[in-house]
Design an enzyme around this catalytic site. Structure first.
Site, short mmCIF file in Angstrom:
data_model
loop_
_atom_site.label_atom_id
_atom_site.label_comp_id
_atom_site.label_asym_id
_atom_site.label_seq_id
_atom_site.Cartn_x
_atom_site.Cartn_y
_atom_site.Cartn_z
N CYS A 80 -17.82 -63.39 45.51
CA CYS A 80 -18.23 -64.80 45.40
C CYS A 80 -17.17 -65.82 45.00
O CYS A 80 -16.78 -66.68 45.79
CB CYS A 80 -19.37 -64.90 44.39
SG CYS A 80 -20.83 -63.92 44.81
N HIS A 138 -19.94 -71.78 40.48
CA HIS A 138 -19.25 -70.50 40.22
C HIS A 138 -17.74 -70.63 40.19
O HIS A 138 -17.02 -69.70 40.58
CB HIS A 138 -19.68 -69.45 41.27
CG HIS A 138 -19.56 -68.04 40.76
ND1 HIS A 138 -19.51 -66.94 41.59
CD2 HIS A 138 -19.46 -67.55 39.49
CE1 HIS A 138 -19.39 -65.84 40.86
NE2 HIS A 138 -19.37 -66.19 39.59
CA CA Z 1 -21.40 -63.75 47.30
#
Ligand code: CA
Length: 456
Positions: A80, A138
């Site tokens: 990610c 994130h």
């Molecule tokens: Ca991901």
């Protein structure tokens, strides 16, 4: 004095930018909007336009029909946060130590996208664009890493690496934090994917009279697997409960993307909006996966085999690019920054060096050479590593033994040719070594500590 005046006049005459018309409201409006849509942990084979038969994705299929589909489209990381760091900076994220996931540590000023790096929205905004982000961030939990400190004028979403779609379903603190709107907490009241599907169109409607850059980053279909009856009904023929829920989450995302693209059309901007669509990494397969499939690619999220890094990849700009065409040269999400830069007319600060390239002349057919001689991967400080050059791919896992595949003949990476083609294997290893020498050590660890680094 007259000589100096003449020199100044000459230098002005030879400055190509001086010939451009002054930026008026009209010429500014002719610049394309830029919409970047990112799915999370989406399988390579789990969309209609990628061949899925059990997951209806009519809106993404319609987007694909007016896009160039990049069949060798990659992300620069198999999970990610580093992929997002690469997307935002247009640079291999290992150059600045971002090759693990940052833990949810609001007190940490190191676990996030380093402030030394210039972001795409920071640069695009200088060309008069309104910038907004909706969805998963994130890229650090400390307030200094907030999207509005990193170039976005507006933000609505989840600041961590994932979130519950509706209350319950995860005990993780990170997954239960309040939503964030422009820096302020907001209570979750809706199915999260639907909420993103309202906020993105609202941003587009708010800025119908000016060019905009919108980063729409779904956490779907990342775990926790949660869907509502509305979407589960569409995939009720899927027997496996995990895949059924996962597929329903993709349906919700497809609806939200449909609403977003409808807002673009309602603003009269469908022809002149540059749209990118990718997943941030391959689908996580196996016992701990989300029910995704990456067929025909090998393995999935977390690996540098194709299943981890080759993703569904669309680029649409009807005013400039062909529709419904496949493009087979390797490209990567690092290219989004350079492409957006060229499309927007913004100027890159002289100290910023991008690894990505402007894809438009390649996708339009104007340039027939390969956009990249090499594409590289390194995760967790050196384990694993990979490089792609033309049809060839070199991979080195933790066991240290180089592997070599010919992707044109063997897309599923079944036959290791390292012993049969030692010269090619050595050539690629040399290339990855040279690239690796330009990188720094990871600046932070993933919540589950990464394995010790290795040299290629
Ligand atoms: Ca991901």
């Amino acid at each position: 004095m007259r000589t100096l005046a003449l020199l100044l006049a000459l230098s002005f005459a030879f400055d190509s930018t001086a010939a451009e018309p002054k930026r008026s409201g009209d010429s500014l409006r002719q610049r394309p909007n830029i919409l970047i849509i990112v799915a999370d942990d989406l399988g390579y084979a789990d969309l209609g336009f990628q061949g899925a038969k059990d997951v209806p994705t009519p809106h993404l299929d319609a987007l694909a029909a007016r896009s160039v589909r990049c069949t060798n489209g990659y992300v620069s990381h198999p999970f990610c946060s580093p992929t997002r760091a690469g997307l935002m900076t247009g640079r291999y994220q290992q150059r600045f130590g971002h090759e693990n996931n940052p833990a949810w540590l609001p007190e940490s000023t190191t676990a996030g996208l380093p402030l030394s790096q210039t972001t795409m929205p920071q640069v695009i905004a200088t060309a008069g664009y309104k910038t907004g982000a909706v969805g998963k961030w994130h890229l650090g939990a400390h307030p200094q890493f907030h999207p509005m400190k990193r170039g976005f004028g507006e933000y609505f979403g989840i600041l961590g690496g994932g979130h519950v779609y509706m209350p319950g379903g995860s005990k993780s603190a990170e997954y239960n934090i309040p939503l964030n709107r422009n820096g302020a907490d907001e209570t979750q009241t809706k199915y999260l994917t639907e909420h993103f599907g309202e906020e993105a169109p609202a941003f587009i409607a708010r800025h119908a009279k000016e060019p905009w850059l919108l980063y729409l980053a779904f956490n779907a279909p990342h775990t926790p697997l949660q869907a509502t009856a509305k979407y589960l009904d569409r995939v009720k023929t899927i027997a496996d409960e995990k895949r059924r829920t996962y597929a329903a989450m993709i349906c919700a995302m497809d609806d939200a993307i449909g609403a977003t693209l409808a807002a673009v059309k309602a603003a009269g901007a469908e022809e002149n909006t540059l749209v990118f669509f990718i997943s941030d990494n391959g689908g996580p397969v196996g016992e701990r996966g989300n029910g995704s499939t990456n067929t025909p690619l090998r393995e999935g999220k977390g690996t540098v085999f194709e299943g981890g890094i080759r993703v569904p990849f669309l680029v649409s700009w009807p005013a400039k690019l062909p529709r419904g065409k496949d493009y087979a040269q390797p490209v990567i999400q690092l290219d989004f920054f350079a492409t957006a830069l060229a499309a927007s007319g913004a100027t890159l600060p002289p100290n910023v060096k991008l690894d990505g390239v402007n894809l438009i002349p390649f996708l339009s057919g104007e340039m027939t050479s390969a956009p990249h001689e090499h594409l590289f991967w390194r995760s967790g400080g050196g384990d694993p590593m990979a490089v792609r050059a033309g049809d060839w791919k070199w991979v080195r896992l933790r066991d240290g033994k180089p592997q070599l595949y010919n992707l044109a003949r063997d897309i599923s990476e079944t036959t290791d040719l390292a012993e049969q083609e030692p010269a090619k294997a050595a050539e690629l290893q040399q290339a990855v070594r040279a690239w690796n020498a330009e990188l720094i050590a990871p600046g932070f660890e993933s919540p589950r500590p990464a394995k010790p680094a290795r040299k290629p």
